[in-house]
Scaffold this active site. Structure first.
Site, PDB file in Angstrom:
ATOM      1  N   CYS A   2      46.910  93.807 125.743  1.00 45.74           N
ATOM      2  CA  CYS A   2      47.989  93.921 124.772  1.00 45.74           C
ATOM      3  C   CYS A   2      48.159  95.411 124.507  1.00 45.74           C
ATOM      4  CB  CYS A   2      47.611  93.257 123.464  1.00 45.74           C
ATOM      5  SG  CYS A   2      46.845  91.650 123.665  1.00 45.74           S
ATOM      6  N   LYS A 601      50.935  96.072 132.901  1.00 45.60           N
ATOM      7  CA  LYS A 601      50.889  97.383 133.554  1.00 45.60           C
ATOM      8  C   LYS A 601      49.451  97.803 133.842  1.00 45.60           C
ATOM      9  CE  LYS A 601      52.474 101.192 135.161  1.00 45.60           C
ATOM     10  NZ  LYS A 601      52.939 101.050 136.553  1.00 45.60           N
TER      11      LYS A 601
HETATM   12  O1  M6R Z   1      46.265 101.740 136.534  1.00 50.41           O
HETATM   13  P1  M6R Z   1      45.681 101.383 137.867  1.00 50.41           P
HETATM   14  O2  M6R Z   1      46.146 102.230 138.965  1.00 50.41           O
HETATM   15  O3  M6R Z   1      44.173 101.310 137.834  1.00 50.41           O
HETATM   16  O4  M6R Z   1      46.193  99.900 138.142  1.00 50.41           O
HETATM   17  C1  M6R Z   1      45.752  99.188 139.254  1.00 50.41           C
HETATM   18  C2  M6R Z   1      46.527  97.906 139.465  1.00 50.41           C
HETATM   19  O5  M6R Z   1      46.383  97.061 138.366  1.00 50.41           O
HETATM   20  C3  M6R Z   1      48.001  98.147 139.717  1.00 50.41           C
HETATM   21  O6  M6R Z   1      48.201  99.006 140.793  1.00 50.41           O
HETATM   22  C4  M6R Z   1      48.700  96.803 139.993  1.00 50.41           C
HETATM   23  O7  M6R Z   1      48.267  96.280 141.222  1.00 50.41           O
HETATM   24  C5  M6R Z   1      50.230  96.900 139.954  1.00 50.41           C
HETATM   25  N1  M6R Z   1      50.743  95.594 139.701  1.00 50.41           N
HETATM   26  C6  M6R Z   1      50.813  97.405 141.219  1.00 50.41           C
HETATM   27  O8  M6R Z   1      52.194  97.377 141.251  1.00 50.41           O
END
Ligand code: M6R
Length: 606
Positions: A2, A601
């Protein structure tokens, strides 16, 4: 998972400010939302299921009176999305209101304990337990700060918490462990939020809280304490150089499109990443026997491409690992001699931080590529380099992916230099290629959008899409596939093209679309062979290849011509049409690409 936002202002009502800030935090969760304020000695709450705009339309959140308040946008973990489970949550008498991001692991035992003391629970959330716990301790201490601290000490799990109370109506109480929480300092106001985007139009002075710290904000300022010892922490604000304009849609229909289109600029920033930190990280990598590259989702895909860069340019062996598998796979074999480069846009992904935590306990060297200054990852890393993408709001990672690739490439070049693995001629060639990246990105994005939209029309009703590539662009196939799958909900598979004949080929029949990423590099001849295998079996061949590659063109049903470029930069630029393809497929299907279902996100739970 959240996001929270809290604030106190000298004059006027806080609710409209909280609502607007909350809207910017919606990327972190959007199944319900709410605001609580204190006015005339009482707590007032408005909350409901749904997205913030819908709730505002229904309840008029701005009508809440009072200069102090807390707000929350939710992504359910305990208790289904509903009005009752929406935050803020109250104690029995409505004197304490709380918002929380994270998971309280021992909430069931605390709940049982409190129920025996006659506390009445209304929601199914883990969060509500905290309000009742503070209430219980207040009965004992008759001092709100002490009650708050004692309650927080009982919590196990992750949290960023913000509390207001009629017992201390001019203060906001905050606690952090394992979830992001930052203070925003101003002259006649003070804020706290999971992300500075909520208050960046009001102040750029930001104070990140560390795990196991509590803080109190009021109109007078902020105080930070260590949770265990109660020691006061003296922490000065850092200055954030992001502005609100960078974090808004700027006329695009969706953040995702805006963020795809601004890559000419974000790539330029990333190419100017701070040299001293690139140098420092490559020093550590140079001395290591082997290096792990660890990330989740898109960031993991950047690690896959990175591993080819480090090997090809600097002859350094690196092992890309999915963060959530790292401990199981390598936990027993890492030690003080292990170097790990963690990659995370947010720096707050729980799977990544869990692996970081484990690796720190084994005295490994922790390095990081990250986009968010002040995030947990940047605070625990021995050395980190900021990828300089600017804020990314769309749930799908786009510009942050290409920035990560640029940073990997810059690190690989540094390493190659250090190790004497690159000639001056090669170095000059690559430098020239690097300089061309932003221009080529702008050109591709401007010239290819229309064409890609037409391709999207061809694939949106297909049952399955394949992405095949070889070598450096295997990561491009993985990332193109993730984008299409998560934003347009089209089942997709990505494979190294050479591996496709070991199984996936059995799925190929008349009209199955296969997207080949086939730039002119040393893998081209073999990939042509793979294209032929698939064509013979009736697949619809869609290719991304150099615009004058007539041989590949003749094999393709749809040919997307890319400008000539040095093959080393193809992963950074060949992903752009695939990002657009996912975006247009989502929009054509009537979906909201900024808010794909079930996704957030930054995934701050394990
Ligand atoms: O903030 P982060 O780069 O650690 O996030 C990793 C993943 O959660 C993120 O890349 C996710 O796969 C997105 N949905 C990609 O578009």
């Amino acid at each position: 998972m959240c996001r929270i936002f809290a604030g106190i202002i000298k004059e006027g009502d806080i609710a409209p400010i909280l609502r607007i800030g909350l809207k910017r935090l919606e990327y972190g969760g959007y199944d319900s939302a709410g605001i609580a304020t204190i006015y005339e000695g009482k707590i007032h709450v408005k909350k409901d299921k749904g997205k913030i705009d819908e709730i505002h339309q229904k309840l008029n959140l701005d009508e809440l009176k009072g200069n102090i308040g807390i707000a929350h946008t939710r992504w359910a973990t305990h208790g289904a999305p509903s009005k009752i489970n929406a935050h803020p949550h109250l104690d029995c008498n409505g004197n304490i209101a709380i918002v929380h991001n994270g998971i309280i692991e021992n909430f069931l035992e605390l709940k049982q304990e409190l129920e025996q003391l006659n506390h009445k629970f209304v929601s199914k959330t883990d969060t509500e337990v905290i309000a009742h716990l503070i209430e219980e301790y207040y009965k004992v201490f008759k001092n709100f700060k002490e009650a708050f601290i004692e309650a927080i000490k009982r919590l196990q799990g992750s949290y960023a918490i913000s509390v207001i109370s009629t017992y201390e109506p001019d203060k906001i109480f905050l606690a952090k462990n394992g979830a992001p929480l930052l203070l925003g300092k101003g002259k006649d106001f003070n804020f706290a939020s999971s992300d500075a985007i909520a208050f960046i139009d009001k102040t750029k002075e930001c104070i990140p809280l560390e795990d196991n710290e509590i803080a109190i904000i009021s109109l007078e300022g902020y105080e930070i304490y260590k949770l265990g010892s109660g020691t006061k922490v003296n922490r000065k604000p850092i200055f954030l150089n992001w502005n609100l304009e960078q974090a808004s849609k700027e006329g695009y229909d969706h953040y995702m499109l805006k963020e795809i289109m601004e890559q000419e600029t974000s790539m330029r920033w990333s190419l100017n990443a701070q040299k001293i930190y690139l140098e420092l990280i490559s020093d550590y990598m140079d001395k290591a026997d082997k290096v792990f590259l660890v990330g989740a989702g898109t960031s993991y895909h950047s690690c896959v491409v990175g591993s080819y860069y480090y090997s090809k340019l600097a002859t350094v062996t690196t092992i890309p690992v999915i963060a959530s598998e790292f401990i199981e796979n390598y936990g027993s074999s890492i030690d003080i001699n292990t170097t790990i480069l963690f990659v995370s846009q947010s720096g707050e992904t729980a799977d990544v931080l869990n692996a970081v935590d484990f690796a720190r306990k084994r005295a490994c060297t922790i390095l990081a590529i990250c986009n968010v200054i002040g995030s947990t990852l940047t605070r625990v890393a021995r050395a980190y380099v900021l990828q300089q993408s600017g804020p990314e709001i769309g749930v799908a990672a786009t510009k942050t992916y290409t920035s990560q690739l640029i940073i990997h490439l810059l690190l690989a070049l540094n390493l190659a230099k250090k190790r004497g693995k690159i000639s001056q001629y090669e170095m000059d060639e690559i430098k020239e290629a690097l300089n061309e990246i932003p221009f080529l990105a702008g050109k591709i994005l401007r010239e290819k959008s229309k064409e890609i939209k037409e391709v999207a029309k061809r694939i949106i009703n297909k049952n399955h899409v394949f992405f095949l590539a070889r070598g450096l662009n295997y990561g491009t196939a993985l990332e193109g596939r993730l984008k299409l799958l998560e934003i347009a909900y089209i089942p997709s598979t990505a494979y190294p093209a050479g591996e496709s004949k070991h199984g996936p080929i059995s799925l190929i029949e008349e009209g199955v679309p296969i997207i080949f990423i086939a730039p002119k590099d040393e893998t081209r001849k073999q990939i042509i062979g793979n294209m032929m295998e698939m064509k013979t079996r009736g697949a619809e061949i869609i290719t991304l290849a150099e615009e004058d590659d007539e041989e590949i063109k003749s094999l393709s049903n749809i040919f997307i011509g890319m400008p000539k470029m040095n093959s080393i930069i193809t992963p950074i630029l060949y992903i752009l049409p695939l990002q657009l393809l996912a975006y247009y497929s989502s929009v054509l299907k009537g979906l909201d690409p900024d808010k794909p279902r079930n996704l957030a996100k930054s995934v701050t739970v394990l």
